[in-house]
Design an enzyme around this catalytic site. Structure first.
Site, PDB file in Angstrom:
ATOM      1  N   HIS A 142       0.837  -1.204   0.000  1.00  0.00           N
ATOM      2  CA  HIS A 142       0.000   0.000   0.000  1.00  0.00           C
ATOM      3  C   HIS A 142       0.870   1.251   0.000  1.00  0.00           C
ATOM      4  CE1 HIS A 142      -4.028  -1.828   1.593  1.00  0.00           C
ATOM      5  NE2 HIS A 142      -3.525  -2.480   0.556  1.00  0.00           N
ATOM      6  N   TYR A 191      -9.261   5.115   7.639  1.00  0.00           N
ATOM      7  CA  TYR A 191      -9.479   5.403   9.062  1.00  0.00           C
ATOM      8  C   TYR A 191     -10.497   6.535   9.120  1.00  0.00           C
ATOM      9  CZ  TYR A 191      -5.072   2.899  10.125  1.00  0.00           C
ATOM     10  OH  TYR A 191      -4.074   1.967  10.247  1.00  0.00           O
ATOM     11  N   PRO A 242      -4.389   0.148  18.895  1.00  0.00           N
ATOM     12  CA  PRO A 242      -4.110  -0.351  17.547  1.00  0.00           C
ATOM     13  C   PRO A 242      -4.183   0.693  16.433  1.00  0.00           C
ATOM     14  CG  PRO A 242      -6.271  -1.088  18.305  1.00  0.00           C
ATOM     15  CD  PRO A 242      -5.626  -0.420  19.466  1.00  0.00           C
ATOM     16  N   LYS A 264       0.898  -0.260  15.179  1.00  0.00           N
ATOM     17  CA  LYS A 264       2.294  -0.306  15.599  1.00  0.00           C
ATOM     18  C   LYS A 264       2.668  -1.519  16.465  1.00  0.00           C
ATOM     19  CE  LYS A 264       3.918   3.258  13.614  1.00  0.00           C
ATOM     20  NZ  LYS A 264       3.748   2.656  12.303  1.00  0.00           N
ATOM     21  N   TYR A 266       3.671   6.571  10.327  1.00  0.00           N
ATOM     22  CA  TYR A 266       2.841   5.435   9.912  1.00  0.00           C
ATOM     23  C   TYR A 266       3.671   4.366   9.202  1.00  0.00           C
ATOM     24  CZ  TYR A 266      -1.257   2.855   8.409  1.00  0.00           C
ATOM     25  OH  TYR A 266      -2.189   1.855   8.224  1.00  0.00           O
TER      26      TYR A 266
HETATM   27  P1  FAD Z   1       1.859 -12.047  21.791  1.00  0.00           P
HETATM   28  O1  FAD Z   1       1.410 -12.122  20.391  1.00  0.00           O
HETATM   29  O2  FAD Z   1       0.870 -11.674  22.838  1.00  0.00           O
HETATM   30  O3  FAD Z   1       2.511 -13.435  22.158  1.00  0.00           O
HETATM   31  C1  FAD Z   1       2.830 -13.793  23.474  1.00  0.00           C
HETATM   32  C2  FAD Z   1       2.756 -15.296  23.602  1.00  0.00           C
HETATM   33  O4  FAD Z   1       3.172 -15.677  24.909  1.00  0.00           O
HETATM   34  C3  FAD Z   1       1.340 -15.830  23.437  1.00  0.00           C
HETATM   35  O5  FAD Z   1       1.329 -16.831  22.469  1.00  0.00           O
HETATM   36  C4  FAD Z   1       0.963 -16.334  24.821  1.00  0.00           C
HETATM   37  O6  FAD Z   1       0.098 -17.448  24.765  1.00  0.00           O
HETATM   38  C5  FAD Z   1       2.323 -16.694  25.390  1.00  0.00           C
HETATM   39  N1  FAD Z   1       2.346 -16.704  26.859  1.00  0.00           N
HETATM   40  C6  FAD Z   1       1.749 -15.833  27.704  1.00  0.00           C
HETATM   41  N2  FAD Z   1       1.998 -16.169  28.979  1.00  0.00           N
HETATM   42  C7  FAD Z   1       2.784 -17.263  28.942  1.00  0.00           C
HETATM   43  C8  FAD Z   1       3.358 -18.085  29.949  1.00  0.00           C
HETATM   44  N3  FAD Z   1       3.177 -17.828  31.244  1.00  0.00           N
HETATM   45  N4  FAD Z   1       4.096 -19.131  29.550  1.00  0.00           N
HETATM   46  C9  FAD Z   1       4.298 -19.411  28.245  1.00  0.00           C
HETATM   47  N5  FAD Z   1       3.759 -18.670  27.243  1.00  0.00           N
HETATM   48  C10 FAD Z   1       3.014 -17.606  27.591  1.00  0.00           C
HETATM   49  N6  FAD Z   1      -1.443  -4.818  16.635  1.00  0.00           N
HETATM   50  C11 FAD Z   1      -1.554  -4.134  15.529  1.00  0.00           C
HETATM   51  O7  FAD Z   1      -0.551  -3.586  15.062  1.00  0.00           O
HETATM   52  N7  FAD Z   1      -2.773  -4.078  14.892  1.00  0.00           N
HETATM   53  C12 FAD Z   1      -3.891  -4.725  15.386  1.00  0.00           C
HETATM   54  O8  FAD Z   1      -4.964  -4.678  14.795  1.00  0.00           O
HETATM   55  C13 FAD Z   1      -3.805  -5.427  16.571  1.00  0.00           C
HETATM   56  N8  FAD Z   1      -4.884  -6.069  17.105  1.00  0.00           N
HETATM   57  C14 FAD Z   1      -4.738  -6.737  18.289  1.00  0.00           C
HETATM   58  C15 FAD Z   1      -5.830  -7.383  18.880  1.00  0.00           C
HETATM   59  C16 FAD Z   1      -5.695  -8.057  20.112  1.00  0.00           C
HETATM   60  C17 FAD Z   1      -6.898  -8.744  20.748  1.00  0.00           C
HETATM   61  C18 FAD Z   1      -4.432  -8.068  20.766  1.00  0.00           C
HETATM   62  C19 FAD Z   1      -4.268  -8.781  22.111  1.00  0.00           C
HETATM   63  C20 FAD Z   1      -3.340  -7.443  20.153  1.00  0.00           C
HETATM   64  C21 FAD Z   1      -3.488  -6.772  18.926  1.00  0.00           C
HETATM   65  N9  FAD Z   1      -2.399  -6.130  18.307  1.00  0.00           N
HETATM   66  C22 FAD Z   1      -2.528  -5.453  17.169  1.00  0.00           C
HETATM   67  C23 FAD Z   1      -1.099  -6.162  18.853  1.00  0.00           C
HETATM   68  C24 FAD Z   1      -0.232  -7.233  18.202  1.00  0.00           C
HETATM   69  O9  FAD Z   1      -1.007  -8.344  17.900  1.00  0.00           O
HETATM   70  C25 FAD Z   1       0.854  -7.529  19.200  1.00  0.00           C
HETATM   71  O10 FAD Z   1       1.643  -6.358  19.342  1.00  0.00           O
HETATM   72  C26 FAD Z   1       1.728  -8.725  18.845  1.00  0.00           C
HETATM   73  O11 FAD Z   1       0.975  -9.909  18.914  1.00  0.00           O
HETATM   74  C27 FAD Z   1       2.902  -8.788  19.813  1.00  0.00           C
HETATM   75  O12 FAD Z   1       3.549 -10.009  19.681  1.00  0.00           O
HETATM   76  P2  FAD Z   1       4.233 -10.695  20.921  1.00  0.00           P
HETATM   77  O13 FAD Z   1       4.849 -11.929  20.384  1.00  0.00           O
HETATM   78  O14 FAD Z   1       5.101  -9.704  21.615  1.00  0.00           O
HETATM   79  O15 FAD Z   1       3.064 -11.010  21.945  1.00  0.00           O
HETATM   80  C1  DHB Z   2      -5.484  -3.382  11.049  1.00  0.00           C
HETATM   81  C2  DHB Z   2      -5.421  -3.123  12.381  1.00  0.00           C
HETATM   82  C3  DHB Z   2      -4.995  -1.891  12.800  1.00  0.00           C
HETATM   83  O1  DHB Z   2      -4.914  -1.609  14.092  1.00  0.00           O
HETATM   84  C4  DHB Z   2      -4.641  -0.906  11.905  1.00  0.00           C
HETATM   85  O2  DHB Z   2      -4.249   0.311  12.366  1.00  0.00           O
HETATM   86  C5  DHB Z   2      -4.676  -1.184  10.586  1.00  0.00           C
HETATM   87  C6  DHB Z   2      -5.099  -2.440  10.154  1.00  0.00           C
HETATM   88  C7  DHB Z   2      -5.945  -4.716  10.605  1.00  0.00           C
HETATM   89  O3  DHB Z   2      -6.267  -5.555  11.444  1.00  0.00           O
HETATM   90  O4  DHB Z   2      -6.003  -4.928   9.395  1.00  0.00           O
END
Ligand code: FAD
Ligand code: DHB
Length: 393
Positions: free
Chosen positions: A73, A201, A293, A297, A384
Site C-alpha cells: 500500500h 481510518y 491499535p 504499531k 505510519y
Molecule cells: P503475543 O502475540 O501476545 O505473544 C505472546 C505469547 O506468549 C502468546 O502466544 C501467549 O500465549 C504466550 N504466553 C503468555 N503467557 C505465557 C506463559 N506464562 N508461559 C508461556 N507462554 C506464555 N497490533 C496491531 O498492530 N494491529 C492490530 O490490529 C492489533 N490487534 C490486536 C488485537 C488483540 C486482541 C491483541 C491482544 C493485540 C493486537 N495487536 C494489534 C497487537 C499485536 O497483535 C501484538 O503487538 C503482537 O501480537 C505482539 O507479539 P508478541 O509476540 O510480543 O506477543
Molecule cells: C489493522 C489493524 C490496525 O490496528 C490498523 O491500524 C490497521 C489495520 C488490521 O487488522 O487490518
C-alpha cells in the site's frame, strides 16, 4: 538437566522471530508456549507491516510467501466531515506499508522453525523463571504431566502483556506507565472484497471506524465500541449498518457485506515498562509495551525489539562484548515512546471520547489542518510507515 543458550518464553511473533534469527546465527534457543499451536496460529490480530518489519522478516528468510501474497500500500485514507483524504505515503516518505496478517506471519514463522528442527514446546504450563539476576538463570515448566528444568544464559520474555516474565520482576525494580482508553474496537473478518484498495481510518460523530483487509477477497473492519459491550449484542447486520453510518457516503454506498467469519472486541490501552532488561532477562514486544491499535504499531514494535535483541546476542556470542545488550533498553525505549506518542495522538484525533461538540470540532480542525499542510501530512506518514532504526553502536 536440559540446557540452551536463550530460553524464550512465548511463541507469538516476538518469540518465534527471535528464535529464528538466533538459529540463523548459530545460537540455540528453546521456545516455551502456554497455548496450543492451533490456538496461537488462529489468533486474528495485526494486519499492517512497516517496511522495516518486512526487511527483518526477509533477514529471517521468511519472505517468499509474504513477497508473493502481501498487498503493498502506497497510501492510506482518512475519512472525516463526509469526505475522504488520501495520504500518499510513498510520495511523502519514499516508503510503503504491506498488508500481510499476523496470522500469516505466525504461520510462516512456525513452518520455518519446525522445518529447522526447532525446540518449540506448546502447552507448557506453570512456566517459572528463576535466577535472572545471576549468570545462571533457569526456567521451570510442566509439559505432558512432567516437570522440566532448563538452564540457560539468557531469558527472553516474549510472553505478551499477561505473561509471567514481567510479573516475576520485583515491582521496585521497574516503573510502569499506563493509559486506559474509555472504549474498545469491535472487529470482524468477512470473505467479501474490501470496500477500498487502501485502508480508510474514519472519524465520525458516532465513533471511529476502520476499513482494512487481509486479501482482495477478505476484509477486516472495525468500529469503536463501549468497553462493556459484548460481541453477542452485535449481530452481523448491526455491525454492517453501524460501519456504513461512520464512513463517507460514497464509500458506504460501495460496501459489500456478508457473513462474518470472526468477531471480537479488543480494549485499547497504552502501556510501557521501564527498563526492559533485568540482569539476564529481556522483555520483548507486548510483554514490555502495548499501544492502541490505531497506528498499527503493536506487531511492528515487537519486531523492532527483536531486531535489537538478536543483534546484541549475536554480538555477545561472537565477540564476548555485551555492549549492544547493555543498550537494549535505551535503544528500544526511544522507539517505543515515539510509537506510543504516535498511537496516542492518532487515537486522540480519530475516536469519540465524549459527547462534547467542542472536542469533536477540535478533531475536525486538526484533520482539516492536516489536509492543507504537507508538513503535517509528512509527519503522519513518517510515523505510519515506521521511523528509521537507530544504530546499536
Ligand atoms: P503475543 O502475540 O501476545 O505473544 C505472546 C505469547 O506468549 C502468546 O502466544 C501467549 O500465549 C504466550 N504466553 C503468555 N503467557 C505465557 C506463559 N506464562 N508461559 C508461556 N507462554 C506464555 N497490533 C496491531 O498492530 N494491529 C492490530 O490490529 C492489533 N490487534 C490486536 C488485537 C488483540 C486482541 C491483541 C491482544 C493485540 C493486537 N495487536 C494489534 C497487537 C499485536 O497483535 C501484538 O503487538 C503482537 O501480537 C505482539 O507479539 P508478541 O509476540 O510480543 O506477543
Ligand atoms: C489493522 C489493524 C490496525 O490496528 C490498523 O491500524 C490497521 C489495520 C488490521 O487488522 O487490518
Amino acid at each position: 538437566m536440559a540446557r540452551t543458550q536463550v530460553a524464550i518464553i512465548g511463541a507469538g511473533p516476538s518469540g518465534l522471530l527471535l528464535s529464528q534469527l538466533l538459529h540463523l546465527n548459530g545460537i540455540d534457543s528453546v521456545v516455551l508456549e502456554r497455548q496450543s499451536r492451533e490456538y496461537v496460529a488462529g489468533r486474528i490480530r495485526a494486519g499492517v507491516l512497516e517496511h522495516g518489519t518486512v526487511e527483518l522478516l526477509l533477514e529471517a528468510r521468511l519472505g517468499e510467501r509474504m513477497l508473493r501474497e502481501r498487498l503493498v500500500h502506497d497510501g492510506v485514507a482518512l475519512g472525516f466531515s463526509g469526505r475522504s483524504l488520501r495520504i500518499d505515503l510513498h510520495a511523502l516518505t519514499g516508503r510503503s506499508v504491506s498488508v500481510y496478517g499476523q496470522t500469516e506471519v505466525t504461520k510462516d514463522l512456525i513452518d520455518a522453525r519446525i522445518a529447522a528442527g526447532a525446540k518449540l514446546v506448546y502447552e507448557a504450563s506453570d512456566v517459572a523463571i528463576e535466577g535472572f539476576d545471576t549468570s545462571h538463570p533457569k526456567v521451570r515448566y510442566r509439559h505432558e504431566g512432567r516437570t522440566h528444568e532448563l538452564d540457560c544464559d539468557f531469558i527472553a520474555g516474549c510472553d505478551g502483556y499477561h505473561g509471567v516474565c514481567r510479573q516475576t520482576v520485583p515491582p521496585g525494580a521497574m516503573r510502569n506507565f499506563e493509559r486506559i482508553y474509555p472504549f474498545g474496537w469491535l472487529g470482524i473478518l468477512a470473505d467479501v472484497p474490501p470496500v477500498s484498495h487502501e485502508l480508510i481510518y474514519s472519524n465520525h460523530a458516532r465513533g471511529f471506524a476502520l476499513c482494512s483487509m487481509r486479501s482482495p477477497t477478505r476484509s477486516r473492519y472495525y468500529v469503536q465500541c463501549g468497553l462493556d459491550e459484548k460481541v453477542e449484542a452485535w449481530p452481523d447486520e448491526r455491525f454492517w449498518d453501524e460501519l456504513k453510518l461512520r464512513l463517507p457516503e460514497e464509500v458506504a454506498a460501495s460496501m459489500v457485506t456478508g457473513p462474518s467469519i470472526e468477531k471480537s472486541i479488543a480494549p485499547l490501552r497504552s502501556f510501557v515498562v521501564e527498563p526492559l532488561r533485568f540482569g539476564q532477562l529481556f522483555l520483548v514486544g507486548d510483554a514490555a509495551h502495548i499501544v492502541p491499535p490505531t497506528g498499527a504499531k503493536g506487531l511492528n514494535l515487537a519486531a523492532a525489539d527483536v531486531r535489537v535483541l538478536y543483534r546484541g546476542l549475536v554480538d555477545f556470542y561472537r565477540t564476548g562484548s555485551a555492549r549492544a545488550l547493555e543498550r537494549y533498553s535505551e535503544i528500544c525505549l526511544r522507539r517505543i515512546w515515539k510509537a506510543v506518542r504516535f498511537s496516542w495522538w492518532f487515537t486522540s484525533i480519530m475516536h469519540k471520547f465524549s459527547d462534547d461538540p467542542f472536542a469533536h470540532r477540535l478533531q475536525l480542525a486538526e484533520l482539516d489542518y492536516l489536509s492543507g499542510s504537507t508538513a503535517a501530512l509528512t509527519s503522519l506518514a513518517e510515523n505510519y510507515v515506521g521511523l528509521p532504526f537507530e544504530a546499536a553502536s
